[in-house]
Structures are given as C-alpha cells and as structure tokens.
Design a protein around this motif. Structure first.
Motif, PDB file in Angstrom:
ATOM      1  N   ASP A   1      13.804  38.413  14.647  1.00 53.74           N
ATOM      2  CA  ASP A   1      12.656  38.031  13.817  1.00 53.74           C
ATOM      3  C   ASP A   1      11.342  38.151  14.586  1.00 53.74           C
ATOM      4  O   ASP A   1      10.326  38.585  14.038  1.00 53.74           O
ATOM      5  N   ALA A   2      11.408  37.726  15.846  1.00 53.49           N
ATOM      6  CA  ALA A   2      10.192  37.801  16.668  1.00 53.49           C
ATOM      7  C   ALA A   2       9.740  39.250  16.804  1.00 53.49           C
ATOM      8  O   ALA A   2       8.539  39.551  16.739  1.00 53.49           O
ATOM      9  N   LEU A   3      10.707  40.156  16.980  1.00 51.93           N
ATOM     10  CA  LEU A   3      10.348  41.571  17.136  1.00 51.93           C
ATOM     11  C   LEU A   3       9.780  42.134  15.835  1.00 51.93           C
ATOM     12  O   LEU A   3       8.763  42.838  15.840  1.00 51.93           O
ATOM     13  N   ILE A   4      10.406  41.771  14.717  1.00 52.54           N
ATOM     14  CA  ILE A   4       9.903  42.267  13.424  1.00 52.54           C
ATOM     15  C   ILE A   4       8.475  41.760  13.202  1.00 52.54           C
ATOM     16  O   ILE A   4       7.578  42.510  12.813  1.00 52.54           O
ATOM     17  N   GLN A   5       8.281  40.482  13.516  1.00 53.96           N
ATOM     18  CA  GLN A   5       6.955  39.886  13.354  1.00 53.96           C
ATOM     19  C   GLN A   5       5.909  40.624  14.199  1.00 53.96           C
ATOM     20  O   GLN A   5       4.810  40.941  13.747  1.00 53.96           O
ATOM     21  N   ARG A   6       6.311  40.927  15.439  1.00 54.40           N
ATOM     22  CA  ARG A   6       5.372  41.601  16.325  1.00 54.40           C
ATOM     23  C   ARG A   6       5.053  43.019  15.820  1.00 54.40           C
ATOM     24  O   ARG A   6       3.904  43.454  15.828  1.00 54.40           O
ATOM     25  N   LEU A   7       6.066  43.710  15.350  1.00 54.54           N
ATOM     26  CA  LEU A   7       5.832  45.066  14.840  1.00 54.54           C
ATOM     27  C   LEU A   7       4.946  45.029  13.597  1.00 54.54           C
ATOM     28  O   LEU A   7       4.096  45.904  13.401  1.00 54.54           O
ATOM     29  N   GLU A   8       5.143  44.011  12.774  1.00 48.67           N
ATOM     30  CA  GLU A   8       4.281  43.854  11.590  1.00 48.67           C
ATOM     31  C   GLU A   8       2.828  43.685  12.035  1.00 48.67           C
ATOM     32  O   GLU A   8       1.922  44.286  11.469  1.00 48.67           O
ATOM     33  N   ASN A   9       2.652  42.855  13.057  1.00 45.96           N
ATOM     34  CA  ASN A   9       1.303  42.627  13.585  1.00 45.96           C
ATOM     35  C   ASN A   9       0.687  43.911  14.109  1.00 45.96           C
ATOM     36  O   ASN A   9      -0.488  44.206  13.870  1.00 45.96           O
ATOM     37  N   ILE A  10       1.505  44.644  14.845  1.00 40.95           N
ATOM     38  CA  ILE A  10       0.999  45.905  15.411  1.00 40.95           C
ATOM     39  C   ILE A  10       0.584  46.838  14.272  1.00 40.95           C
ATOM     40  O   ILE A  10      -0.472  47.483  14.312  1.00 40.95           O
ATOM     41  N   LYS A  11       1.422  46.887  13.260  1.00 38.57           N
ATOM     42  CA  LYS A  11       1.134  47.765  12.122  1.00 38.57           C
ATOM     43  C   LYS A  11      -0.190  47.375  11.448  1.00 38.57           C
ATOM     44  O   LYS A  11      -0.988  48.211  11.044  1.00 38.57           O
ATOM     45  N   THR A  12      -0.400  46.065  11.382  1.00 38.41           N
ATOM     46  CA  THR A  12      -1.612  45.589  10.710  1.00 38.41           C
ATOM     47  C   THR A  12      -2.859  45.825  11.555  1.00 38.41           C
ATOM     48  O   THR A  12      -3.892  46.281  11.054  1.00 38.41           O
TER      49      THR A  12
END
Lengths: 379, 434
Positions: A40-51
């Motif tokens: 979950d932490a990784l998905i969250q971070r990738l979402e942030n990067i994408k944004t």
C-alpha cells in the motif's frame, strides 16, 4: 526551450504518467511483500509521483536530474576541471560505488572509452607512481619499470599511458640526458604531472604540499577513484560526442543508473515490526538504512517505470541526441531486467529485505520531493 | 671423462627452494641489512652534537663515509643498502630543514632518535617473527597473526558449516575484506571453468554480478519445487535462464556454460537442468542463519522461503574455497597469500611505529615491500599456517611488480583490519612477556 523541444518534453512526461499507471495496475494484481502495509505504501507513493511529477512542466524532474544528479556525478559543463572538482566533492564511501558502477558496472556495456580490462591495472600503477615520488610527477621510465623492463616497454602500456595522459590532460616536461649510466646513450625522460588547476583541487585532501621543502606528496586518500572521477568527468564534458564516450551502450548505461538512483530516492521508507529479524541483523543499521518495498523490484513494475524514466534522464542529460540513442528493441528489455541488479552496495539485501543505504544523493533528492509536496499542500 | 659435475638434486628446476629452512633465510636477508643501517645511524645521531645537525652537509659527509665502509660483495645487496641508507639520511635532513625554525634542535635530535628506535624495534620484530626450526610455534608472531587473520578471513573447520559460521560471525566487521580476498586483481588471467575441474578461481567482476543476480532472484520471485532429499518439503529454486537474461550479445556465455561449476561454489545445484536450487548441505546452513524460513503450508508440506543477504552466497564461496584450499588457482593463491603477508607486515608496522614516524614511508615503499613480502607470502603458505600450495607463488620479478602494485588500491576495510592486527599484536606481546 523551443516549441519542438517543449513537445518532446511534454510527450516524455505523458509517457511517464502512463508508465506509472501501468505499474500501479501490475502492483495491485500481485503481492510479494512480507512486511504489512508495504504494498500500500508503494502504491501510495507511486500515486503521489504520478500526481506531482508532471506538474509545473516537470519541475521535480528538472530539479532532481539537473541540479542534484548532474551536479554530483555528471556535471553539465565543458570545463574538465570544473566537472572533475564537482564529482570529486561528491565522493563518499558509498557514492564511490555509484561512481565505479557508472563506469564499469553496467553488465551489457561494450563501450570502449571506459575503465575496463587493462586500463584498470594501468590506473593502479599510476596511483603508485605518483605515490612513490615527492614531487607529484610520474616519469615514463619509472612507470614502464612497474610493468617490466623500462627499456623495452610493452606496446599496450605505452599506448594506454598516452591515452590516459591525453584524457586527463596531464602536462609533460622533458629531461634530456646526454649519457645515461647504463649504456652511455642519449636518453629522454618525460615527466608528467597535472595542470595547476587540477593540483589546486587535489590540494589538502589528496595532495600535501610542503612549501618549505618544496615537496608535494600524495595523502592516503589519493586512490584509484580519483582517476575514476576523471574518467567520469571526461564522459560528462564530451557528452555531445557520442563516439568518443563509447557509443549508445554508455549512454544507455548511464541513463539507466541515474534512473535507478532517481527511483530509489523516491521510494517510501517502511517501518518494520519490532519482531522483524532484520532489526537484530548486525548488517542492518537503522540510522543509515531503510527497508524499501520488495514489490518495486518486480520486473513487471520496473519495466513500465524505467522505460519512460530512462528517456527522461537521457533528454535532460543530452537532449534529443541522447534520447535518440536510447535503445528501443528486445535489447531494451534486457537492459531493464538488469537494472534491478545494479548498485547492490547501496541497495542491498539483508535477510530478504531490500535496504536502501541513505547516501547523500538519495537524501538530497528525497528532500526535494518532500519540499515540493509540502509546497503543493500549502497552495 | 667428463668434468661436468652431476647434480645430486632430483627435484625439477624452479622447485629448489621449498623448505622452510630455505625460505626463511631469504626472508631475513634484506631485513638483516636494514636493521644495522638504522642502528648505526641512530648511534651516529646520538653521538653527534645537536648543533651540528643544523648543517646538513655534515650529514652528507657522514653518509659518504658510511658508504665507503660498504664491504658487501653481492651487488643486489650493496645496491639495496646504498639506496636504503640514502633514503634514511634524506628523510632525516628533510625533517631537520622543515622543523629547525620551529622546534629546538635538541628536541629534533631526540625525535629522530626516537623514530629510529621505533624503526629498529619494528625490524627486530620482523626479524624474529618466527623460529628457524618452527619450535614453540604457538608463541611466534607469525603463527598467531596468521591464525588471527585466518579466523576472520579464511577459517578452517571440520566441515563447511563450521567454516561458514566463523565467516559470518566476522562478516559484520570485515565483509568487505572477505569479499576482497576472493576478488583477485589478476582475474583476467583466469577462466571460470578450468579443464582441471577441481580448481577454484577467484571471483571476477562478472561472476560477482551473477551472484548478485542470483541473490536478488531468490529473494524476489522464487519458484518452489520438490526437495529431493526431504519428503513433504519444498525447495526454493530460480530459473537458470533468468539469471543470464540481462546479458546482451551473450557476453556472459562463458559463465553460462560453466554454471555447474559456478553453482557448486556458491552452494547451489542444477535441478531438472533448468533450475538452480540450494544443495542439501547448504540448506541446513541457510536455515541455521535465518536465510531460509520454514513455513508450513495448508497441505502440510514445509516450504523453505529464501531471505538472503548480500553476503549469503559470497560467504559460501569463501567457505568453499577455504575448505578446498588445496585446489585453488594460481592467481587466487598469490592474491590471498599476498593480502595476508601485506596485512601482517602493515599490522606490525602500525603497532611498532607511531603515526608521525618519519621512516614509515621507507617501510611502505614498494622497493622494501618487494624484498620482504614475497618470502613472507611463502612462509605463510606452509602447512602450519595457511596450508596453501606455495609452489604456485610466482617468482618472476615482473609478476611481483604486477601484484604488489595492486597494494595501492587497498580498500578502507583493510585499513581497519590493519588497526585490529596492531591492537592484537600488542596484546599478544604483553601476554607473551608475562
């Protein structure tokens, strides 16, 4: 930036966004984590990067690549002294591993301009040759003697010494002896040393100058990596002359390692449970290491992240010229696969956990990300 | 009748000096020539009025007088002595010139004498590092220092598990040294797969990368298959083809073709010709050190989950090498014994000489190193010490030059180990004198 360049840049950012979406998708379908919450932490971070990454025309990329990565390892200058000075300043025990890997760690690299094969031993000998004397010079005969009979030097040694001297910009002086002791023959000895501006950079830490005695001798810190930094500086200043720096493989290798550094810097840190055996492992130092999610290393996740990221790095480092040299074929997939296995001294395995050693470059880039995130939140 | 004298030797040419009593005197030769020069210099400086030291010409004259007394007939020795004496006097002169304005000359004289005392002491110790007849072995510096290092870098043990345990224990502090002694700098002279199947080479940069790839693949995405030696258990395995997938243009062809030999050295084996899995003996070791985690599945089978560290397979390579020390390649034997000799030599110097000793550089000079270390390397290879095949130590001058020039690229971790040796030597010396 011209309109055409602007379009390329926008296209690269769009591809990156697409790549991240792909990775997130793949991540959601599989879980190989053994630490709760890691996925979950990784998905969250990738979402942030994408944004946040594509915002303000990719400001985060520009800061991370142009300011941090280039300044540390690949200075954007045509001046050799300046480039060398910057790379030398970024040396730490761990960052030396990065510098070494940039030159000879890339497993597919067929480049000829880098410190491979017989050039390694020649560099070692140059370190010794400088250490032997107290005038910070090397003498051709003395140097050849390190490999055998100085009167009959091997062809490859004379050739490589010449190449290295040209590459490092060493300056020479000749001493003519009308009758040498050995055969009463006329001999010409050539002394080599660094130009003054390089000597200035080396002073204090690597070179001790005793003005009273007129001596200049190297300190214990003077090692082969000083020369390795010169190799890298040389690649950096001739980035526009692709053949000179070893061709497309060198470019792909350098961009891949920088893309890896970039991604490693942005990965989330995980808190491990108190009962996790890694905490008792003597190799794990909580103060300077952090566990990163294992699923990030999955081929399916990395592949879609790396391809656009390598292109972004290539574009920032060498513009359209470098971008055009990024290999887009089956070979590309092989390159992506091997990136996972690079930098294993700063991205190491401890009891099955992937641990990032907090070297300065990771910290600096991570700080940019944090600052920008805070800035956006305030807005 | 032929006047040609027949040789009584039955050994081959080049295999003449293999006894302890042949090698030890050769090791002592140059040390025995260095010590009197330093002692004599110390006596001369001590007898000299301090004020006279201010005139460096006086020192030049003394050295010239000393040169005349040289009665050695062997050219190499007289040349070495002249070079050595010149270096000693030059260093003294430089020291005086540098500090004569800031330190009273009487103190300078005392410093020089102190530095010379330390240096003679260091040479004395190097001279008595062992006994000519190897008697009372456990009480000699050479023996205890080799054993001290051996325990950390190249331990012995009844089986692989014991050796692995010892290495892992020391790896926290000295993993980089452990890895270093496997990575011979002359790797390019070796083949991964030698026609002599038993011969073990060092780890080349490419092999090191392959080991890293294997470690990552086991941790990331292992397959699980039947454990041939254990019922109801599943062994982790990875696809051999995946290990070599990243290599463009078959640049790791040699390694791929020798995968059997390579796998054996890192505790793995091939299963069904497509998988790589830990061998049975290694599984036990891995479980003991938490590198494999036994998890019971719903169907009752026990699945062994890999959780390797960077050093898991590299240390196995070292343990395997240590256990089969009789079968090492020439390059590896030269590299390991050179590192041991270098560490012991530098450790003794670190202990005996203060950091500011002006004569430190003479000891570290390659010209001195190449006179002392080759014989120390051979002594270290004898059965009571490392037990390596000393006949594989190269004698050619060119090779010596080649190998000793790599000393310049020592790693930081080796320097830390040298400090440890110095501390240990001092401790041993105190206990010995009790």
């Amino acid at each position: 930036m011209t309109e055409f360049q602007d379009n390329i840049w926008r296209e690269l950012l769009r591809n990156f966004e697409g790549g991240i979406e792909n990775s997130i998708e793949k991540l959601k379908n599989r879980d190989i984590e053994n630490i709760p919450g890691a996925k979950d932490a990784l998905i969250q971070r990738l979402e942030n990067i994408k944004t946040y990454f594509p915002r303000k025309n990719g400001e985060l990329f520009k800061q991370s690549i142009d300011d941090k990565i280039q300044n540390n390892f690949f200075p954007n200058t045509k001046n050799f002294t300046e480039a060398f000075s910057q790379i030398l300043n970024s040396r730490t025990h761990e960052q030396d591993f990065v510098i070494n890997e940039l030159l000879n760690g890339f497993v597919t690299s067929k480049a000829k301009a880098i410190a491979l094969g017989t050039q390694g031993p020649v560099i070692d000998r140059m370190v010794e040759a400088f250490s032997k004397r107290n005038d910070f010079h090397i003498v051709d005969y003395q140097f050849y003697a390190m490999f055998g009979d100085p009167n009959k030097p091997k062809h490859y040694i004379t050739k490589q010494l010449e190449e290295l001297i040209n590459m490092f910009g060493l300056i020479s002086k000749q001493l003519v002896v009308e009758k040498d002791i050995r055969k009463s023959e006329r001999k010409i000895y050539t002394f080599y040393t660094f130009p003054n501006d390089i000597i200035k950079i080396l002073e204090k830490k690597y070179l001790i100058i005793d003005e009273e005695l007129g001596y200049a001798y190297v300190s214990d810190a003077f090692d082969r990596n000083v020369f390795i930094c010169m190799f890298l500086a040389n690649l950096a200043i001739y980035r526009d002359d692709i053949e000179k720096i070893g061709g497309a493989y060198t470019i792909n290798g350098i961009c891949a390692i920088f893309a890896l550094i970039l991604l490693l810097s942005f990965l989330p840190k995980l808190s491990v449970d108190e009962s996790n055996p890694i905490l008792n492992d003597p190799g794990f130092d909580q103060n300077r290491m952090s566990v990163i999610p294992k699923s990030w290393m999955m081929n399916q996740v990395l592949e879609s992240l790396f391809e656009p990221l390598i292109k972004i790095v290539a574009y920032r480092l060498g513009g359209g010229l470098w971008l055009s040299k990024i290999i887009d074929s089956e070979v590309n997939k092989k390159i992506m696969t091997q990136i996972r296995f690079l930098l294993k001294d700063v991205n190491k395995w401890i009891l099955g956990n992937l641990c990032r050693v907090e070297i300065p470059i990771f910290v600096e880039i991570a700080n940019i990300f944090t600052e920008v995130l805070v800035g956006y939140e305030e807005e | 009748m032929s006047y040609k004298k027949k040789s009584t030797r039955t050994t081959k040419a080049g295999r003449k000096r293999e006894k302890w009593t042949d090698i030890l005197p050769r090791y002592l030769t140059f040390i025995s020539h260095m010590r009197p020069i330093l002692r004599e210099t110390r006596r001369i400086i001590a007898d000299l009025d301090a004020d006279l030291l201010l005139d460096t010409e006086i020192l030049d004259n003394i050295r010239a007088e000393e040169e005349k007394r040289n009665i050695r007939k062997v050219r190499a020795l007289s040349e070495f002595s002249a070079m050595y004496r010149t270096n000693v006097y030059e260093i003294i002169k430089d020291f005086i010139v540098k500090y004569r304005d800031s330190i009273p000359i009487i103190d300078i004289k005392d410093y020089i004498i102190d530095f010379l005392y330390e240096s003679v002491d260091a040479l004395n110790l190097l001279r008595h590092i062992t006994n000519p007849d190897e008697s009372n072995l456990e009480n000699t510096y050479l023996y205890v220092l080799v054993k001290f290092l051996e325990d950390k870098l190249f331990p012995r043990g009844a089986n692989l598990s014991i050796i692995y345990d010892k290495l892992l224990k020391a790896s926290n502090e000295f993993y980089e040294c452990q890895r270093h002694i496997l990575q011979s700098h002359t790797y390019y002279r070796e083949k991964v797969h030698n026609p002599d199947l038993f011969q073990i080479p060092g780890i080349s940069p490419k092999v090191y990368q392959i080991i890293n790839n294997i470690t990552s693949l086991f941790n990331l995405d292992p397959n699980f298959g039947e454990y041939p030696e254990r019922e109801s258990a599943e062994l982790p395995m990875i696809l051999k083809s995946e290990v070599f997938l990243p290599y463009v243009d078959s640049i790791a062809n040699a390694e791929e073709e020798s995968i059997d030999a390579l796998a054996e050295r890192i505790g793995l084996r091939q299963l069904n010709e497509i998988f790589l899995a830990p061998n049975h003996d290694f599984v036990e070791i891995l479980i003991n050190h938490n590198f494999l985690n036994e998890i019971k599945q719903q169907d009752g089978t026990i699945r062994l989950f890999p959780q390797f560290s960077n050093e898991t397979l590299v240390i196995y390579y070292l343990a395997f090498t240590s256990q089969r020390r009789g079968f090492l390649s020439k390059e590896l034997i030269n590299w390991i014994s050179m590192n041991f000799a270098f560490l012991i030599y530098m450790g003794i110097l670190k202990w005996k000489l203060s950091d500011e000793n002006i004569f430190y550089n003479i000891f570290k000079d390659l010209q001195t190193n190449e006179k002392v270390l080759p014989y120390l390397m051979k002594l270290i290879c004898f059965p009571n010490y490392l037990g390596l095949d000393k006949m594989k130590i190269r004698d050619s001058i060119q090779y010596r030059k080649e190998i000793f020039n790599f000393i310049g690229s020592t790693i930081d971790n080796l320097k830390e180990l040298i400090e440890e040796i110095a501390i240990y030597s001092e401790k041993f010396d105190k206990e010995r004198k009790k």
